[in-house]
Design a protein around this motif. Sequence first.
Motif, PDB file in Angstrom:
ATOM      1  N   MET A 228       2.569   4.309  -1.269  1.00  0.00           N
ATOM      2  CA  MET A 228       2.314   5.085  -2.555  1.00  0.00           C
ATOM      3  C   MET A 228       3.389   6.151  -2.701  1.00  0.00           C
ATOM      4  SD  MET A 228      -0.968   7.612  -3.453  1.00  0.00           S
ATOM      5  CE  MET A 228      -1.817   7.123  -2.102  1.00  0.00           C
TER       6      MET A 228
ATOM      7  N   VAL B 109       1.369   7.463 -10.450  1.00  0.00           N
ATOM      8  CA  VAL B 109       1.162   6.730  -9.189  1.00  0.00           C
ATOM      9  C   VAL B 109       1.884   5.449  -9.269  1.00  0.00           C
ATOM     10  CG1 VAL B 109      -0.232   6.489  -7.272  1.00  0.00           C
ATOM     11  CG2 VAL B 109      -0.534   8.498  -8.578  1.00  0.00           C
ATOM     12  N   ASN B 110       2.538   5.030  -8.312  1.00  0.00           N
ATOM     13  CA  ASN B 110       3.111   3.649  -8.121  1.00  0.00           C
ATOM     14  C   ASN B 110       2.663   3.249  -6.864  1.00  0.00           C
ATOM     15  OD1 ASN B 110       4.511   2.949 -10.794  1.00  0.00           O
ATOM     16  ND2 ASN B 110       5.562   4.712 -10.313  1.00  0.00           N
ATOM     17  N   TYR B 111       2.433   1.823  -6.719  1.00  0.00           N
ATOM     18  CA  TYR B 111       2.204   1.373  -5.326  1.00  0.00           C
ATOM     19  C   TYR B 111       3.058   0.258  -4.911  1.00  0.00           C
ATOM     20  CZ  TYR B 111      -2.419   3.715  -5.353  1.00  0.00           C
ATOM     21  OH  TYR B 111      -3.297   4.745  -5.278  1.00  0.00           O
TER      22      TYR B 111
ATOM     23  N   CYS C 113       3.371   7.712   2.018  1.00  0.00           N
ATOM     24  CA  CYS C 113       3.226   8.440   0.876  1.00  0.00           C
ATOM     25  C   CYS C 113       4.190   9.144   0.493  1.00  0.00           C
ATOM     26  CB  CYS C 113       1.646   8.880   0.636  1.00  0.00           C
ATOM     27  SG  CYS C 113       1.236   9.660  -0.841  1.00  0.00           S
TER      28      CYS C 113
ATOM     29  N   VAL D 207       4.505   8.775  -5.823  1.00  0.00           N
ATOM     30  CA  VAL D 207       4.175   9.433  -6.810  1.00  0.00           C
ATOM     31  C   VAL D 207       5.296  10.488  -7.272  1.00  0.00           C
ATOM     32  CG1 VAL D 207       2.213  11.527  -7.663  1.00  0.00           C
ATOM     33  CG2 VAL D 207       1.795   9.855  -5.821  1.00  0.00           C
TER      34      VAL D 207
ATOM     35  N   HIS E 158       5.417  12.026  -2.437  1.00  0.00           N
ATOM     36  CA  HIS E 158       5.218  12.766  -3.956  1.00  0.00           C
ATOM     37  C   HIS E 158       6.464  13.424  -4.308  1.00  0.00           C
ATOM     38  CE1 HIS E 158       2.848  15.889  -6.445  1.00  0.00           C
ATOM     39  NE2 HIS E 158       3.758  15.074  -7.073  1.00  0.00           N
TER      40      HIS E 158
ATOM     41  N   SER F  87       1.060  -1.297  -0.042  1.00  0.00           N
ATOM     42  CA  SER F  87       0.085   0.062   0.130  1.00  0.00           C
ATOM     43  C   SER F  87       0.762   1.379   0.106  1.00  0.00           C
ATOM     44  CB  SER F  87      -0.996   0.022   1.236  1.00  0.00           C
ATOM     45  OG  SER F  87      -1.709  -1.108   1.271  1.00  0.00           O
TER      46      SER F  87
END
Length: 140
Positions: free
Chosen positions: A56, A63-65, A136, A58, A138, A54
């Motif tokens: 994340m 977006v890659n998981y 996450c 960016v 980015h 899960s």
Amino acid sequence: MKKLFCFLLLAVCYLTTFAQTDALEIRKVLEEQRTAWNNGDIPQFMQGYWQSDSLMFVGKSGVNYGWQTTLNHYKKGYPDKAAMGQLTFNIIKIELLDKTNAFVLGGWNLKRENDAPGGYFTLWFRKIKGQWKIVCDHTS
């Protein structure tokens, strides 16, 4: 009234101390990542990330998981220490959202032999099993 004021003052001091400790722990994760990167050690760099499908990430490709997907992306984009260069961070803001979530805004720069790319990142940190991990990322 005086007792209430003293109680509130102690509570604020207590919470401020925890917030400062958490911010220092997050800075430590980022410093460990920077050191690993500068040593050419992408697997160690990845220890700052949540090891989960899960996770994340960016970036410019979208977006890659997943932790493994992110590791593979880094290995492909930075195949050797020369490509990795020397990483520096400029942490602009660490905002603790609650006891287990934090937002980090910063800048990154690489110094390599022929260029010096850089950009910005926003990170969502979550405290998982007592450790701050990036859930996450980015990066631009």
